[in-house]
Design a protein around this motif. Structure first.
Motif, PDB file in Angstrom:
ATOM      1  N   GLY A 270       3.158   5.691 -17.012  1.00  0.00           N
ATOM      2  CA  GLY A 270       4.252   5.474 -16.070  1.00  0.00           C
ATOM      3  C   GLY A 270       4.093   6.296 -14.800  1.00  0.00           C
ATOM      4  N   THR A 271       3.614   7.528 -14.953  1.00  0.00           N
ATOM      5  CA  THR A 271       3.398   8.388 -13.789  1.00  0.00           C
ATOM      6  C   THR A 271       2.322   7.820 -12.874  1.00  0.00           C
ATOM      7  OG1 THR A 271       4.051  10.362 -15.033  1.00  0.00           O
ATOM      8  CG2 THR A 271       2.724  10.705 -13.046  1.00  0.00           C
ATOM      9  N   VAL A 272       1.236   7.345 -13.478  1.00  0.00           N
ATOM     10  CA  VAL A 272       0.140   6.772 -12.687  1.00  0.00           C
ATOM     11  C   VAL A 272       0.617   5.549 -11.905  1.00  0.00           C
ATOM     12  CG1 VAL A 272      -2.080   5.577 -12.819  1.00  0.00           C
ATOM     13  CG2 VAL A 272      -1.706   7.653 -14.152  1.00  0.00           C
ATOM     14  N   ILE A 273       1.371   4.678 -12.560  1.00  0.00           N
ATOM     15  CA  ILE A 273       1.860   3.463 -11.897  1.00  0.00           C
ATOM     16  C   ILE A 273       2.799   3.814 -10.746  1.00  0.00           C
ATOM     17  CG2 ILE A 273       3.259   1.380 -12.205  1.00  0.00           C
ATOM     18  CD1 ILE A 273       2.176   1.237 -15.068  1.00  0.00           C
ATOM     19  N   THR A 274       3.765   4.692 -11.017  1.00  0.00           N
ATOM     20  CA  THR A 274       4.731   5.064  -9.981  1.00  0.00           C
ATOM     21  C   THR A 274       4.051   5.766  -8.811  1.00  0.00           C
ATOM     22  OG1 THR A 274       6.428   5.329 -11.680  1.00  0.00           O
ATOM     23  CG2 THR A 274       6.870   6.314  -9.530  1.00  0.00           C
ATOM     24  N   THR A 275       3.145   6.690  -9.126  1.00  0.00           N
ATOM     25  CA  THR A 275       2.423   7.406  -8.072  1.00  0.00           C
ATOM     26  C   THR A 275       1.577   6.458  -7.237  1.00  0.00           C
ATOM     27  OG1 THR A 275       2.330   9.373  -9.483  1.00  0.00           O
ATOM     28  CG2 THR A 275       0.840   9.310  -7.592  1.00  0.00           C
ATOM     29  N   GLY A 276       0.952   5.483  -7.910  1.00  0.00           N
ATOM     30  CA  GLY A 276       0.133   4.511  -7.180  1.00  0.00           C
ATOM     31  C   GLY A 276       0.949   3.723  -6.167  1.00  0.00           C
ATOM     32  N   VAL A 277       2.140   3.326  -6.577  1.00  0.00           N
ATOM     33  CA  VAL A 277       3.019   2.574  -5.662  1.00  0.00           C
ATOM     34  C   VAL A 277       3.407   3.436  -4.466  1.00  0.00           C
ATOM     35  CG1 VAL A 277       5.273   1.474  -5.444  1.00  0.00           C
ATOM     36  CG2 VAL A 277       3.891   1.080  -7.494  1.00  0.00           C
ATOM     37  N   VAL A 278       3.812   4.688  -4.733  1.00  0.00           N
ATOM     38  CA  VAL A 278       4.237   5.585  -3.653  1.00  0.00           C
ATOM     39  C   VAL A 278       3.074   5.879  -2.712  1.00  0.00           C
ATOM     40  CG1 VAL A 278       5.081   7.899  -3.121  1.00  0.00           C
ATOM     41  CG2 VAL A 278       6.069   6.628  -5.028  1.00  0.00           C
ATOM     42  N   MET A 279       1.892   6.161  -3.270  1.00  0.00           N
ATOM     43  CA  MET A 279       0.744   6.503  -2.440  1.00  0.00           C
ATOM     44  C   MET A 279       0.276   5.311  -1.604  1.00  0.00           C
ATOM     45  SD  MET A 279       0.034   9.649  -2.584  1.00  0.00           S
ATOM     46  CE  MET A 279       0.355  11.105  -3.563  1.00  0.00           C
TER      47      MET A 279
END
Length: 419
Positions: A270-279
């Motif tokens: 979940g962290t990877v997915i959310t961070t990817g969207v933000v980045m």
């Protein structure tokens, strides 16, 4: 080029292209049409902002929040909120607001909070006899408090575009966040009293306050722990975020003993997915910023505001109206990164404190999260409650009034953002 980029971006959004991709396509087309920037330089600008050291705090804060919210601690927080306010009029609604405020000090993300807390409390409110639309409205509006209570992801993003202190932003946003929480609790109280909503009376649910406070203390201490480390200069925001992950692991492993490999894997994914969207949005906004700065749009808008509107009161009103409209169509991180540089220039021109401006921007754009047509937390709340969007919007009007009142106070009274 700016008008062409804006028009193409609006068209791509209309065609349901994700915001990050739409920004890259629109700004990339404008840069190629402009012809003054080599393609290699544009690619470098695309990836350059993602290499910022302070931005490393985002994935670590997201991970720490995910680890703490998904386990036993989340249940303890709800029990504490129920013991604190559950017996009053509109108690279950107030439990949601208190829970959102506490969860905000753990997750820093309104969307994550609406999903995690809504999945627990919306069904509970419905079982207790609360209207589904009201339950969804409370969750959709109160979850946006996470945008103010440290560790706030929106405030971290604003600090990157304004070069302001993250510690000062975190400190300044606590009082406005509590003002929102108190106002929404009043809405729940009077709604419960006028509409005769049921109050919690089950002894199992109304756990002793002292015992529930002790159980929830690890989460309650998180925002104060973050502020202490930052204000004392003990650690940088990125270092604090890593400490927060370590803290979450220790609490889950040693105190509650509920951390499993499956939970850890789910939190990491979940962290990877959310961070990817933000980045992706951060990278895309860099190209947009390049186009705007090349054509001197922020400076021109600031000069126009001063010459046309004249007084700071009208200029601040103009900024708020623009953000309210933009927030209805763009997600909060993208809106901050797009509007931030221009509004910082305007704020400097009228002598507005950049910390006060950052809190104002976060409150304003957070309202867009529970405002149609593209309110993220609004859709999450309606989906969990299984009610039409219109039924939720009908219940939201008093929450809008509270949010607008707090926004006006923060916009025009700097004392409310003391840091």
């Amino acid at each position: 080029m700016t008008f062409m980029m804006t028009g193409l971006f609006a068209l791509l959004l209309f065609l349901s292209v994700p915001v990050g991709y739409a920004l890259i396509m629109a700004s990339g087309t404008a840069i190629r049409w402009q012809g003054g920037t080599p393609t290699v330089l544009a690619v470098v600008k695309l990836f350059q902002p993602t290499q910022s050291f302070p931005l490393l705090a985002i994935p670590f804060f997201i991970l720490s929040g995910s680890l703490m919210m998904s386990g036993t601690l989340g249940q303890k927080l709800v029990q504490f909120a129920a013991a604190m306010v559950g017996r009053f009029h509109g108690g279950m609604g107030q439990v949601t607001v208190v829970g959102s405020t506490i969860f905000g000090g753990v997750s820093g993300s309104a969307v994550a909070e609406a999903s995690a807390l809504g999945s627990m409390l919306i069904p509970w409110q419905k079982r207790e006899g609360y209207p589904a639309g009201f339950a969804a409205a409370v969750t959709a509006s109160s979850s946006t408090i996470a945008g103010l209570i440290p560790p706030s992801i929106p405030l971290i993003l604003y600090s990157t575009v304004s070069n302001t202190s993250i510690a000062s932003l975190f400190s300044a946003a606590i009082l406005p966040g509590l003002m929102l929480a108190f106002g929404m609790m009043l809405v729940c109280y009077f709604s419960g009293r006028l509409r005769n909503f049921p109050r919690l009376s089950n002894r199992a649910e109304l756990t002793g306050f002292g015992r529930s406070l002790l159980s929830a203390l690890p989460a309650l201490a998180m925002p104060f722990f973050i502020i202490l480390l930052l204000r004392a200069g003990i650690a940088t925001p990125t270092e604090v975020s890593v400490i927060a992950v370590f803290y979450a692991l220790v609490v889950s492993l040693l105190l509650y003993r509920d951390l499993t490999l499956a939970r850890l894997q789910e939190a990491l994914v979940g962290t990877v997915i959310t961070t990817g969207v933000v980045m992706l949005v951060i990278a895309a906004s860099s190209l947009v910023g390049h186009v705007l700065i090349t054509e001197r749009i922020p400076a021109m808008v600031a000069q126009w505001s001063q010459e046309t509107l004249g007084t700071p009161v009208l200029i601040i009103l103009m900024m708020n109206l623009i953000m309210l409209v933009v927030g209805m169509f763009l997600d909060l991180p993208a809106a901050i990164l797009l509007l931030g540089p221009t509004f910082v220039a305007i704020g400097q021109a009228i002598g507005m404190d950049p910390i006060q401006l950052g809190v104002m921007i976060c409150i304003n754009l957070s309202i867009g999260l529970f405002t149609p047509p593209i309110g993220t937390t609004l859709f999450i709340g309606a989906a969990i409650a299984r009610v039409p969007i219109g039924a939720v919007v009908k219940e939201l009007w008093p929450f809008y009034l509270v949010a607008f009142l707090v926004l006006v106070l923060i916009s025009y009274i700097p004392a409310f953002t003391i840091y």
